[in-house]
Design an enzyme around this catalytic site. Sequence first.
Site, mmCIF file in Angstrom:
data_model
loop_
_atom_site.group_PDB
_atom_site.id
_atom_site.type_symbol
_atom_site.label_atom_id
_atom_site.label_comp_id
_atom_site.label_asym_id
_atom_site.label_seq_id
_atom_site.Cartn_x
_atom_site.Cartn_y
_atom_site.Cartn_z
ATOM 1 N N GLY A 9 0.827 -1.202 0.000
ATOM 2 C CA GLY A 9 0.000 0.000 0.000
ATOM 3 C C GLY A 9 0.857 1.245 0.000
ATOM 4 O O GLY A 9 0.525 2.263 0.611
ATOM 5 N N ARG A 37 -1.458 -0.416 -7.788
ATOM 6 C CA ARG A 37 -1.321 0.556 -8.886
ATOM 7 C C ARG A 37 0.022 1.263 -8.736
ATOM 8 O O ARG A 37 0.644 1.225 -7.685
ATOM 9 C CB ARG A 37 -2.446 1.599 -8.812
ATOM 10 C CG ARG A 37 -2.470 2.369 -7.499
ATOM 11 C CD ARG A 37 -3.619 3.353 -7.401
ATOM 12 N NE ARG A 37 -3.718 3.936 -6.076
ATOM 13 C CZ ARG A 37 -3.047 4.985 -5.642
ATOM 14 N NH1 ARG A 37 -2.186 5.594 -6.465
ATOM 15 N NH2 ARG A 37 -3.211 5.457 -4.425
ATOM 16 N N ASP A 53 -1.026 -7.347 -5.768
ATOM 17 C CA ASP A 53 -2.365 -7.491 -5.198
ATOM 18 C C ASP A 53 -2.188 -8.136 -3.831
ATOM 19 O O ASP A 53 -1.887 -9.331 -3.724
ATOM 20 C CB ASP A 53 -3.237 -8.356 -6.109
ATOM 21 C CG ASP A 53 -4.628 -8.612 -5.531
ATOM 22 O OD1 ASP A 53 -4.925 -8.133 -4.408
ATOM 23 O OD2 ASP A 53 -5.430 -9.301 -6.199
ATOM 24 N N TYR A 143 -15.147 0.183 8.079
ATOM 25 C CA TYR A 143 -13.724 0.428 8.309
ATOM 26 C C TYR A 143 -13.382 0.236 9.782
ATOM 27 O O TYR A 143 -12.415 -0.462 10.128
ATOM 28 C CB TYR A 143 -13.390 1.852 7.853
ATOM 29 C CG TYR A 143 -11.950 2.259 8.050
ATOM 30 C CD1 TYR A 143 -10.916 1.615 7.371
ATOM 31 C CD2 TYR A 143 -11.618 3.321 8.889
ATOM 32 C CE1 TYR A 143 -9.597 2.012 7.529
ATOM 33 C CE2 TYR A 143 -10.297 3.721 9.048
ATOM 34 C CZ TYR A 143 -9.292 3.063 8.374
ATOM 35 O OH TYR A 143 -7.996 3.455 8.537
#
Length: 316
Positions: A9, A37, A53, A143
């Site tokens: 991340g 990404r 991923d 979350y």
Amino acid sequence: MKSRILIIGACGQIGTELTIALRNRFGADKVVASDIREGNEELMSEGHFELLDATDFAAVEDVIFRYKIDTVYLMAAMLSAIAERFPAKAWHLNMTTLFHILNLAKDKKVKKVFWPSSIAVFGETTPSENTPQLTVMEPSTVYGISKQTGERWCEYYHKKYGVDVRSIRYPGLISYTTEPGGGTTDYAVDIYHRALKHGNYRCFLQEGTVLPMMYMEDAIRATINIMDAPKKDVKIRSSYNLGGVSFAPEDVAQSIQKVIPAFEIEYEPDFRQAIADSWPGSIDDSEARKDWGWEHKFDLDAITKIMLDNLKLQYS
């Protein structure tokens, strides 16, 4: 021997600056950035980067094996506001990634793990002022539920398997280096952009909504400090409270008006107001201060000066 670090991340709000800080400290060859990404040019060009991923166990294990990783910072998560729109996806991402890393650590393929929690673990029944380390936790968001659950699993893996996992509960974070990422506290980033571009801001939280916040440099320092701490000093293995400064939208507006007198704010609360109302207004982080020497540096006016000065340079 220096650690070999994997940041999962790395293109997110925290991950970007954490990657830069760790590369500056340990050397670019010792820090592997990864995300689903690609990130900004600095992140991509100044060290190892892997498209990854994090929900794919075999792919994560392969990166750890190829780079001989011993320390993982698991920063991948779907944040509060976006998670409310995609609850099943948020749960899958936030929990699956954590289990992958905890299980790799349990199997001695990783030595040390950092996993971020959040003030989102608290809820409407939590004492809202000077929220203590140990208190009622009844989160009302996907979350928050995932973060509370993650805390319990971190502590379980530490007690059951001896996994050296460390965590802090981040408050709202403010930075000029990345765009707002879909969190409820992100108004405190967007407001500075709007102040410079438009001279006004329409806030999605109502006046008087006090939340605990922190400048990103403080958050990065806290993250590195807890990972540096001797194992014996990290006494809480769920997650440590972390405090900074508490303020409401109008406080930010008044701070901006000291620099941009004509700046105006108006209020148009949306669904994020209910999320903010369930969170504390201030945090008691005395356990972090006592155990591993935590101390924040930046107050609101200091944050405002840094944000406006640096965003002006970006826009020019």
